[in-house]
Structure formats: structure tokens, C-alpha cells
Design a protein around this motif. Structure first.
Motif, short mmCIF file in Angstrom:
data_model
loop_
_atom_site.label_atom_id
_atom_site.label_comp_id
_atom_site.label_asym_id
_atom_site.label_seq_id
_atom_site.Cartn_x
_atom_site.Cartn_y
_atom_site.Cartn_z
N SER A 78 -4.14 1.33 9.53
CA SER A 78 -4.30 1.17 7.94
C SER A 78 -5.42 1.39 7.53
N SER A 79 -5.66 2.67 7.38
CA SER A 79 -6.62 3.37 6.87
C SER A 79 -6.09 3.79 5.38
N ARG A 80 -6.75 4.49 4.40
CA ARG A 80 -6.07 4.86 3.21
C ARG A 80 -5.38 6.15 3.48
N GLU A 81 -6.11 7.00 4.35
CA GLU A 81 -5.43 8.33 4.68
C GLU A 81 -4.30 8.23 5.55
N ASP B 229 1.76 4.47 -2.00
CA ASP B 229 1.02 5.35 -2.96
C ASP B 229 1.67 6.07 -3.80
N PHE C 107 0.84 -0.96 0.19
CA PHE C 107 -0.08 -0.15 -0.03
C PHE C 107 0.75 1.35 0.04
N ASP D 75 -1.34 7.07 3.54
CA ASP D 75 -0.79 7.89 2.84
C ASP D 75 0.14 8.86 3.53
#
Length: 333
Positions: free
Chosen positions: A297-300, A16, A14, A303
Motif C-alpha cells: 500500500s504505497s501510493r505508487e 485513483d 484508494f 496506482d
């Protein structure tokens, strides 16, 4: 390849595209390891890590063990940058002795982990897992839950994540007790926090949330003795580190009704496979809500931590020093 190009290897999933572009814009060639499904860099043997990292100037790492032998075999490697905030798997003495720099992604995942802790508190108090299991079996009767509103929450460890949790608990009008280093009278007064002993915190709290680092002093901080000091209606939340909790003692406490339930994002079995049966037994309990070390491990959140880890790498490769909160060992003269 331009002579200014620096090789940066990423052994995390993950990662990005925007962060890869940032590294490339700063003169880095980025190699993201192609790990098999279900495998993390912590599962890789030293030989496999050496093969991935040969010739690398920077390493963005997850949970792999960074040992003296590995670093000594990688003379080009200048910076080890964790996409995360724990560093117990990094041999800091070796980093210093061999003239390298080790960094963490301080501030990147605070909000994500604090959100996760709140989610676990709500899920346990309102008995989401038990209710859904009953409904799936055809039993739609209502299970009586409990509020987080105006409850007493004990926080063990008041670092960045602990403070993010404090911020969120204000909306629940919670009474907040804190145990651990980092006393700040002004911050405590502004947020209506009481610093108390561990015994006081355990005895008074409806929820106990762990946010301390794993050290020899904090290993098995939560054990049979400390669990026995908690209320039988209380819940334990661990989004910090496996090893802070004696999972075997926790299993027995949950089975015996010593405490009401647990929200677990970390387990002893992550570092000690002998504990895997204990982890599986915990997962099977109806009063346990569990996730696979996924709080950050959230998308935000990923990132943000990707970007902080990458910025640390660039700073070191440019001969500069990353923010003080990010540097855990610096062996440069």
C-alpha cells in the motif's frame, strides 16, 4: 446510459482518479463502494456484497470471499479482478463452473512489497522500535544493532516479489539462499543465488523472508519445529500471507529467544478472529515490527495495481484475454 456501458464495482479503498478515468474511457460506469471507516470488503457479509454487486459486469475486489453462492446470485458478473496477487479467498472452481473469469494484478505491487521487506529487515537489525521507545522514556543509551550488509538472507518462494527482493539485496552484497518452486539455473547464476533445502535455509540465514502463496502445503510452514532450526540471532519477515506462520508458535519462539525478532505484515487473525489475542501479544513485543497488511500500500504501488486490475476487467469485458500471469481461472467456453 449508453448500451455499451458496462457497470464496474470497486470494493477497495484508494482507487485513483486516473484509473477511474481509464475505465470510463473504455465504456465502463464505475461505482466505488462507500465503505465505513476502518472496514474493508473482507468484513462485508454476503448479503451486503450482493447488494453492492447486483447488475455489475465487473468487480475489482480486495479481500472479500468470492464464493459459489455469491457468484451464482450475480448472473451479470463476468470478471472478478483482484487488486493484489493472492487469490486464496476466491473459489476458482466456482469461477470456472459458472463461466466467469478471475484475475490478479500480477506485477503491480512487486516493488512495493520488496521495499517493505527490506525496510523490516533494516528496522529489526538496527533496533529502531526499541531505540525510539527507550528515548521516549528518557533513556538515550545506544543499543547495539546489526547490519544487513553481507548477511545471509533466505527467501522462501521466488516469484515476482521474491525476485524483486533479490534485486534489492544485491546492493547489500547479501548471500542469498532460496527454497521453493521456480528454479532457473541461469537466473540463479546471474544473481549468485543458491537453491537449498528448507532445513539448510533456516539454519544458515540471518533473515528469513516469506514470499510463498498460501496453500494446504504451505500452511504453517513456519511452526515450532522450523523456528527451532533458525539461528537465535535470526529474524523472520512475513509480507506474504497469514497462515504461512503458526503465530502462536512464533510468539513462544520470540518470548523464549529462539529467534531474535520478526517483521510481520500479515497475521492469522486476518482470517481467524480467534487468533486476535495472539496478534496483540506479538504486537506488544519489543522485537516485533508490524504493519496492518500494508506492504503493497504505497501510493505508487496502489496506482499500479489499480491500473492492472482495471486493464484485466476491460480485457474480459471486451471479449479478450488478460495477460497469462494475471488469469487464475477462466470459465469461458
Amino acid at each position: 446510459m449508453s448500451p455499451k456501458t458496462r457497470r464496474v464495482v470497486v470494493t477497495q479503498r484508494f482507487f485513483d482518479a486516473a484509473t477511474i478515468a481509464f475505465l470510463e474511457a473504455n465504456g465502463c460506469e464505475v461505482i466505488v463502494a462507500d465503505l465505513p471507516p476502518g472496514q474493508a470488503d473482507g468484513d462485508l457479509a454476503p448479503e451486503a456484497l450482493h447488494g453492492l454487486l447486483t447488475g455489475a459486469d465487473g468487480w475489482i475486489v480486495g479481500h472479500a470471499r468470492v464464493t459459489h453462492d455469491l457468484l451464482a446470485a450475480l448472473p451479470d458478473l463476468k470478471v472478478i479482478s483482484r487488486r493484489g496477487v493472492g487469490y486464496e479467498r476466491i473459489d476458482l472452481e466456482a469461477v470456472r463452473d459458472l463461466g466467469r473469469v478471475a484475475c490478479i494484478a500480477a506485477g503491480g505491487n512487486d516493488a512495493s512489497v520488496a521495499d517493505h521487506a527490506i525496510a523490516m529487515m533494516l528496522a529489526l537489525g538496527r533496533r529502531f522500535r526499541e531505540s525510539q521507545a527507550n528515548m521516549l522514556s528518557g533513556n538515550w543509551s545506544i543499543l547495539m544493532g546489526s547490519d544487513l550488509y553481507r548477511k545471509t538472507v533466505g527467501i522462501i518462494g521466488l516469484g515476482r516479489i521474491g525476485r524483486s527482493l533479490v534485486q534489492r539485496l544485491q546492493g547489500f552484497e547479501a548471500r542469498i539462499l532460496v527454497h521453493g518452486a521456480g528454479r532457473d539455473p541461469d537466473y540463479a547464476a546471474a544473481n549468485n543465488i543458491a537453491h537449498v533445502s528448507l532445513s539448510e535455509l533456516l539454519a544458515a540465514s540471518d533473515y528469513v523472508s516469506l514470499h510463498a502463496p498460501l496453500t494446504p502445503e504451505t500452511r504453517f510452514l513456519i511452526n515450532a519445529e522450523t523456528l527451532a532450526r533458525m539461528k537465535p540471532t535470526a529474524y523472520l519477515i512475513n509480507t506474504a500471507r497469514g497462515g504461512l506462520v503458526d503465530d502462536q508458535a512464533l510468539l513462544e519462539a520470540l518470548r523464549n529467544g529462539t529467534i531474535a525478532g520478526a517483521g510481520l505484515d500479515t497475521f492469522m487473525s486476518e482470517s481467524d478472529p480467534d487468533y486476535r489475542p495472539v496478534s496483540e501479544a506479538l504486537l506488544a513485543l519489543p522485537n516485533v515490527v508490524a504493519t496492518p497488511h500494508a506492504a503493497a500500500s504505497s501510493r505508487e504501488g496502489l496506482d499500479r495495481t489499480n491500473r492492472v486490475a482495471a486493464m484485466n476487467v476491460v480485457a474480459v469485458l471486451d471479449g479478450e484475454t488478460p495477460p497469462a500471469a494475471c488469469v487464475v481461472a477462466d470459465g469461458r467456453a
